[in-house]
Design a protein around this motif. Structure first.
Motif, PDB file in Angstrom:
ATOM      1  N   VAL A 128      70.018  33.511  33.240  1.00 40.86           N
ATOM      2  CA  VAL A 128      70.827  32.310  33.088  1.00 40.86           C
ATOM      3  C   VAL A 128      71.869  32.316  34.200  1.00 40.86           C
ATOM      4  O   VAL A 128      72.724  33.214  34.259  1.00 40.86           O
ATOM      5  CB  VAL A 128      71.516  32.257  31.710  1.00 40.86           C
ATOM      6  CG1 VAL A 128      72.341  30.988  31.574  1.00 40.86           C
ATOM      7  CG2 VAL A 128      70.485  32.354  30.597  1.00 40.86           C
ATOM      8  N   LEU A 129      71.792  31.309  35.093  1.00 44.58           N
ATOM      9  CA  LEU A 129      72.667  31.261  36.264  1.00 44.58           C
ATOM     10  C   LEU A 129      73.951  30.516  35.920  1.00 44.58           C
ATOM     11  O   LEU A 129      73.921  29.353  35.512  1.00 44.58           O
ATOM     12  CB  LEU A 129      71.943  30.571  37.431  1.00 44.58           C
ATOM     13  CG  LEU A 129      70.578  31.185  37.804  1.00 44.58           C
ATOM     14  CD1 LEU A 129      69.971  30.460  38.996  1.00 44.58           C
ATOM     15  CD2 LEU A 129      70.719  32.680  38.101  1.00 44.58           C
ATOM     16  N   LEU A 130      75.076  31.198  36.106  1.00 49.82           N
ATOM     17  CA  LEU A 130      76.377  30.633  35.779  1.00 49.82           C
ATOM     18  C   LEU A 130      77.176  30.379  37.055  1.00 49.82           C
ATOM     19  O   LEU A 130      77.082  31.134  38.035  1.00 49.82           O
ATOM     20  CB  LEU A 130      77.177  31.591  34.876  1.00 49.82           C
ATOM     21  CG  LEU A 130      76.504  32.026  33.570  1.00 49.82           C
ATOM     22  CD1 LEU A 130      77.396  33.044  32.854  1.00 49.82           C
ATOM     23  CD2 LEU A 130      76.245  30.828  32.672  1.00 49.82           C
ATOM     24  N   GLU A 131      77.985  29.324  37.038  1.00 48.43           N
ATOM     25  CA  GLU A 131      78.836  29.024  38.181  1.00 48.43           C
ATOM     26  C   GLU A 131      80.031  29.971  38.252  1.00 48.43           C
ATOM     27  O   GLU A 131      80.511  30.302  39.332  1.00 48.43           O
ATOM     28  CB  GLU A 131      79.335  27.576  38.097  1.00 48.43           C
ATOM     29  CG  GLU A 131      78.221  26.547  38.249  1.00 48.43           C
ATOM     30  CD  GLU A 131      78.760  25.120  38.190  1.00 48.43           C
ATOM     31  OE1 GLU A 131      79.999  24.966  38.061  1.00 48.43           O
ATOM     32  OE2 GLU A 131      77.949  24.187  38.288  1.00 48.43           O
ATOM     33  N   GLU A 132      80.511  30.432  37.114  1.00 48.12           N
ATOM     34  CA  GLU A 132      81.690  31.289  37.072  1.00 48.12           C
ATOM     35  C   GLU A 132      81.369  32.677  37.578  1.00 48.12           C
ATOM     36  O   GLU A 132      80.236  33.162  37.488  1.00 48.12           O
ATOM     37  CB  GLU A 132      82.230  31.376  35.647  1.00 48.12           C
ATOM     38  CG  GLU A 132      81.255  32.025  34.693  1.00 48.12           C
ATOM     39  CD  GLU A 132      81.706  31.914  33.244  1.00 48.12           C
ATOM     40  OE1 GLU A 132      81.881  32.965  32.608  1.00 48.12           O
ATOM     41  OE2 GLU A 132      81.837  30.775  32.766  1.00 48.12           O
ATOM     42  N   LYS A 133      82.400  33.312  38.131  1.00 44.60           N
ATOM     43  CA  LYS A 133      82.240  34.667  38.638  1.00 44.60           C
ATOM     44  C   LYS A 133      82.205  35.636  37.460  1.00 44.60           C
ATOM     45  O   LYS A 133      83.135  35.701  36.656  1.00 44.60           O
ATOM     46  CB  LYS A 133      83.433  35.008  39.545  1.00 44.60           C
ATOM     47  CG  LYS A 133      83.235  36.255  40.379  1.00 44.60           C
ATOM     48  CD  LYS A 133      82.193  36.047  41.466  1.00 44.60           C
ATOM     49  CE  LYS A 133      82.081  37.277  42.361  1.00 44.60           C
ATOM     50  NZ  LYS A 133      80.998  37.135  43.364  1.00 44.60           N
ATOM     51  N   THR A 134      81.127  36.399  37.314  1.00 45.60           N
ATOM     52  CA  THR A 134      81.003  37.313  36.185  1.00 45.60           C
ATOM     53  C   THR A 134      80.016  38.424  36.503  1.00 45.60           C
ATOM     54  O   THR A 134      79.106  38.263  37.343  1.00 45.60           O
ATOM     55  CB  THR A 134      80.529  36.569  34.920  1.00 45.60           C
ATOM     56  OG1 THR A 134      80.474  37.474  33.832  1.00 45.60           O
ATOM     57  CG2 THR A 134      79.152  35.953  35.112  1.00 45.60           C
TER      58      THR A 134
END
Length: 488
Positions: A128-134
């Motif tokens: 799952v690709l997220l925009e937030e840095k994590t």
């Protein structure tokens, strides 16, 4: 409920202590995962297990025919409304509801993230690709990663392997299980330690797989340390940077021999056995009276035969003998004035002396004179005279007996709301010739309106069978004790 909490907590504490002392530092992580989950389930089950151990005790047997005892019957009235308990349950329900809402909201939030972002199939999971840095983290079969890091290939292969182990071994189910338990039993801090132990064991499992797959321990250790201070993620997810401590770094290079593993696993057998017997054993006393029972049966048999050789001379109102009878032929009234045993009342008898009296038997003749003054209950001339129970032929009785009377009291009595109120009330009243109750007097109460409430209930009482003297109903004084026991 209290018994459940005490027994389950004791078991949880012992099993967790065994885990930290004997199992956590050994490289048998699959077994440890099963052990931690089993410890929780076992501890919840153990309060419902009962093992009865029969313990034989020896008690002397006393013949009921030789000694008669009159016991006082009392009614125990408990406070039907426990406001403290209601308050405690209300507080528990409120806090549990808040925590459940928080728990469900986090599950929905993670599920929503998985649905609303781009997904890429990766082996047995979904990226799952997220925009937030994590940092990468896992929930169910979803591995959440930063989209920019994915496209620029900044995520090391070791990290993919690490998170994939969380997916394939379904570590999220363990977290959901212990988090549900922790939510329902939020007042018991021991589940916090169980969750930490389970999560750390998950990291041991994932680290073990990474080390075997990539065979570069120093690089992986440095990678974990470099990622250790990254932003935290959801408490329901399996996180890469969870507890990057000395324990994890040491565990990567540690080995455990088969003999050591078997020895430490074997420790659980005596531990579990000790828990079961200490928390589940209930000693049941069983009387064994072999010698005493034989003596008792012998005494009972002798008592039944005590008057076998005795002739009872029945006298009429003129003092003349009108019949000769055996004991078995006597009427209930005639038997009522025949003593159980004839012995010297001026000195107490030992058991052996009583047995001798029984063995010898009764006298050859015994006079039964129903009209002797000492055997007649005489009705007083005053029709309004009040009798006590010792001076009448038949005692007054509540419909169905004294036990039903106290059941009636217990059902209708409204106990005061004062906490831990205990004591005994004594009340007297008159049972009239028609069976109604009258002239209530409180001899002693414990305050808070307990005596007045008892009088109120007695006034609701149905009519009794009145006391009688020679078959004629009379007014009878009667007294009852009522025990109040208000619990909080």
């Amino acid at each position: 409920m209290t018994d459940f909490l005490i027994k389950s907590t004791a078991s949880l504490f012992v099993l967790l202590a065994v885990y930290h002392l004997a199992l956590e530092r050994e490289k048998m992580h699959h077994f440890n995962r099963f052990y931690l989950l089993f410890a929780v389930v076992f501890s919840f089950t153990i309060p419902f297990i009962t093992i009865e151990v029969i313990q034989e005790i020896t008690n002397p047997v006393t013949s009921q025919n030789a000694i008669k005892m009159e016991a006082e019957t009392i009614a125990i009235v408990e406070d039907s409304t426990n406001y403290w308990l209601m308050t405690i349950w209300s507080i528990y329900g409120l806090i549990t509801s808040i925590l459940l809402i928080r728990f469900i909201r986090n599950i929905l939030k993670l599920s929503s993230r998985a649905k609303s972002n781009t997904k890429i199939n990766y082996k047995n999971s979904k990226l799952v690709l997220l925009e937030e840095k994590t940092l990468p983290y896992t929930f169910l079969n979803n591995i959440f990663i930063n989209e920019t890091d994915y496209h620029s290939r900044k995520i090391e292969a070791e990290l993919y392997t690490h998170e994939l182990i969380h997916v394939t071994q379904r570590h999220t189910l363990d977290i959901l299980f212990i988090e549900t338990v922790k939510t329902l039993f939020w007042f018991n801090p021991i589940f916090i330690f169980y969750k930490k132990a389970i999560q750390l064991n998950h990291e041991f499992l994932a680290d073990e797989k990474v080390v075997k797959s990539h065979n570069n321990v120093p690089f992986y250790q440095n990678l974990l340390i470099s990622k250790a201070n990254a932003n935290p993620t959801y408490y329901l997810a399996s996180n890469l940077n969870y507890s990057v401590t000395k324990k994890r770094l040491i565990m990567m290079t540690k080995t455990t021999s088969t003999a050591t593993a078997l020895l430490k696993k074997g420790i659980l057998i005596p531990v579990l056995t000790a828990l079961v017997f200490s928390l589940c054993t209930k000693v049941v006393a069983q009387e064994t009276n072999k010698k005493q029972q034989t003596t008792s049966k012998k005494s009972e048999s002798l008592f039944k035969n005590y008057y076998d050789k005795t002739t009872f001379k029945i006298k009429d109102e003129n003092g003349k003998t009108v019949a000769n009878k055996k004991y078995k032929d006597l009427t209930p009234k005639e038997k009522n004035i025949v003593p159980a045993l004839l012995f010297d009342k001026n000195k107490p008898l030992t058991t052996k002396e009583i047995d001798k009296v029984l063995e010898k038997g009764g006298p050859e003749t015994f006079i039964v004179d129903l009209y002797d003054k000492k055997n007649i209950k005489v009705k007083k001339e005053d029709s309004d005279a009040i009798y006590n129970t010792a001076g009448i032929t038949e005692k007054p009785e509540y419909p169905g007996g004294i036990e039903n009377f106290y059941k009636f009291i217990a059902l209708n009595y409204k106990a005061p709301t004062e906490a831990n109120l205990k004591g005994k009330i004594y009340i007297t009243f008159i049972v009239e010739v028609d069976g109604s109750l009258n002239d209530f007097k409180i001899l002693r109460d414990i305050g808070y309106g307990t005596g007045e409430e008892a009088v109120r209930v007695l006034k609701l009482c149905p009519k009794w069978t009145p006391g009688k003297v020679n078959g004629e109903a009379v007014r009878t004084m009667y007294s009852v004790p009522i025990t109040i026991q208000s619990k909080i």
